[in-house]
Scaffold this motif. Structure first.
Motif, PDB file in Angstrom:
ATOM      1  N   LYS A  66      15.663  -0.230   3.102  1.00 22.57           N
ATOM      2  CA  LYS A  66      16.310  -1.554   3.046  1.00 22.57           C
ATOM      3  C   LYS A  66      15.565  -2.479   2.091  1.00 22.57           C
ATOM      4  CE  LYS A  66      18.465  -1.340   7.553  1.00 22.57           C
ATOM      5  NZ  LYS A  66      18.400  -1.699   8.950  1.00 22.57           N
ATOM      6  N   ARG A  67      14.243  -2.386   2.108  1.00 22.55           N
ATOM      7  CA  ARG A  67      13.446  -3.222   1.207  1.00 22.55           C
ATOM      8  C   ARG A  67      13.662  -2.812  -0.248  1.00 22.55           C
ATOM      9  NH1 ARG A  67       9.348  -6.153   4.000  1.00 22.55           N
ATOM     10  NH2 ARG A  67       9.448  -5.697   6.226  1.00 22.55           N
ATOM     11  N   ASP A 115      13.505   0.948   7.178  1.00 27.52           N
ATOM     12  CA  ASP A 115      13.088  -0.381   6.729  1.00 27.52           C
ATOM     13  C   ASP A 115      12.642  -0.326   5.264  1.00 27.52           C
ATOM     14  OD1 ASP A 115      12.323  -3.223   7.290  1.00 27.52           O
ATOM     15  OD2 ASP A 115      10.339  -2.430   6.776  1.00 27.52           O
ATOM     16  N   VAL A 161       7.928  -3.626  -5.405  1.00 31.25           N
ATOM     17  CA  VAL A 161       7.619  -3.657  -3.977  1.00 31.25           C
ATOM     18  C   VAL A 161       6.174  -3.207  -3.846  1.00 31.25           C
ATOM     19  CG1 VAL A 161       8.150  -2.688  -1.705  1.00 31.25           C
ATOM     20  CG2 VAL A 161      10.006  -3.194  -3.315  1.00 31.25           C
ATOM     21  N   ASP A 201       8.738  -7.777  -2.508  1.00 33.45           N
ATOM     22  CA  ASP A 201       8.527  -7.422  -1.103  1.00 33.45           C
ATOM     23  C   ASP A 201       7.247  -6.610  -1.004  1.00 33.45           C
ATOM     24  OD1 ASP A 201       9.004  -7.258   1.637  1.00 33.45           O
ATOM     25  OD2 ASP A 201      11.061  -6.568   1.383  1.00 33.45           O
ATOM     26  N   THR A 225       7.159   0.832  -6.954  1.00 36.46           N
ATOM     27  CA  THR A 225       6.335   0.605  -5.769  1.00 36.46           C
ATOM     28  C   THR A 225       4.903   0.643  -6.271  1.00 36.46           C
ATOM     29  OG1 THR A 225       6.111   2.941  -5.114  1.00 36.46           O
ATOM     30  CG2 THR A 225       7.999   1.714  -4.214  1.00 36.46           C
ATOM     31  N   VAL A 255       5.283  -3.406   1.650  1.00 40.14           N
ATOM     32  CA  VAL A 255       5.359  -2.455   2.751  1.00 40.14           C
ATOM     33  C   VAL A 255       3.927  -2.098   3.123  1.00 40.14           C
ATOM     34  CG1 VAL A 255       6.065  -0.112   3.407  1.00 40.14           C
ATOM     35  CG2 VAL A 255       7.571  -1.514   1.986  1.00 40.14           C
ATOM     36  N   ALA A 274      17.144  -4.005  -1.244  1.00 39.02           N
ATOM     37  CA  ALA A 274      17.137  -5.454  -1.494  1.00 39.02           C
ATOM     38  C   ALA A 274      16.488  -5.756  -2.843  1.00 39.02           C
ATOM     39  CB  ALA A 274      16.407  -6.179  -0.367  1.00 39.02           C
ATOM     40  N   ALA A 275      15.475  -4.983  -3.201  1.00 44.19           N
ATOM     41  CA  ALA A 275      14.794  -5.195  -4.478  1.00 44.19           C
ATOM     42  C   ALA A 275      15.728  -4.953  -5.658  1.00 44.19           C
ATOM     43  CB  ALA A 275      13.569  -4.285  -4.581  1.00 44.19           C
TER      44      ALA A 275
END
Length: 133
Positions: A120-121, A117, A80, A99, A54, A101, A124-125
């Motif tokens: 989930k991100r 959420d 992300v 993605d 992140t 955030v 998915a990553a």
């Protein structure tokens, strides 16, 4: 069940702790490490080999976009982005981020939906091969 290591990169110690606490509360993720800027992040990615990063966009020394560019060229992995909703988010996607955030969403009181959420991100990553982006 495999757990995925997340390197949290943010110049704010408060945000690093908040994001790491959220990550540690999930059965799917664990904190692989923390970095305070892009230079620190690049060194820790090499040493810690996280599954996901992140990455804050606005940081001193080496900002998130510069860091992302180097990561995707040298050590591609799912990233992300964390932002305040800046226009730089589009550039981050062009550079290979999977993605983003909005950080303020994670700061809300009663933020269970936002945290779900975020999970989930991150999940998915884990399914993205950054080498083909």
């Amino acid at each position: 069940m495999k757990k995925y290591g997340v390197l949290v990169v943010d110049d704010s110690a408060f945000m690093r702790k908040l994001i790491c606490d959220i990550i540690e509360a999930s059965p799917l993720f664990y904190e692989a490490g923390r970095a305070r800027n892009g230079k620190d992040a690049l060194e820790k990615v090499k040493r810690l080999k996280p599954d996901i990063v992140t990455l804050d966009i606005e940081m001193p020394e080496l900002n998130g976009l510069e860091t992302l560019k180097i990561l995707m060229e040298e050590m591609p992995l799912p990233v992300v982005m964390l932002s305040n909703g800046t226009a730089s988010t589009l550039e981050a996607f062009e550079l290979g981020a999977v993605d983003f955030v909005v950080k303020s969403e994670l700061l809300k009181e009663n933020n269970e939906a936002e945290v779900e959420d975020f999970y989930k991100r991150l999940e998915a990553a884990t399914k993205v091969d950054p080498k083909i982006l």
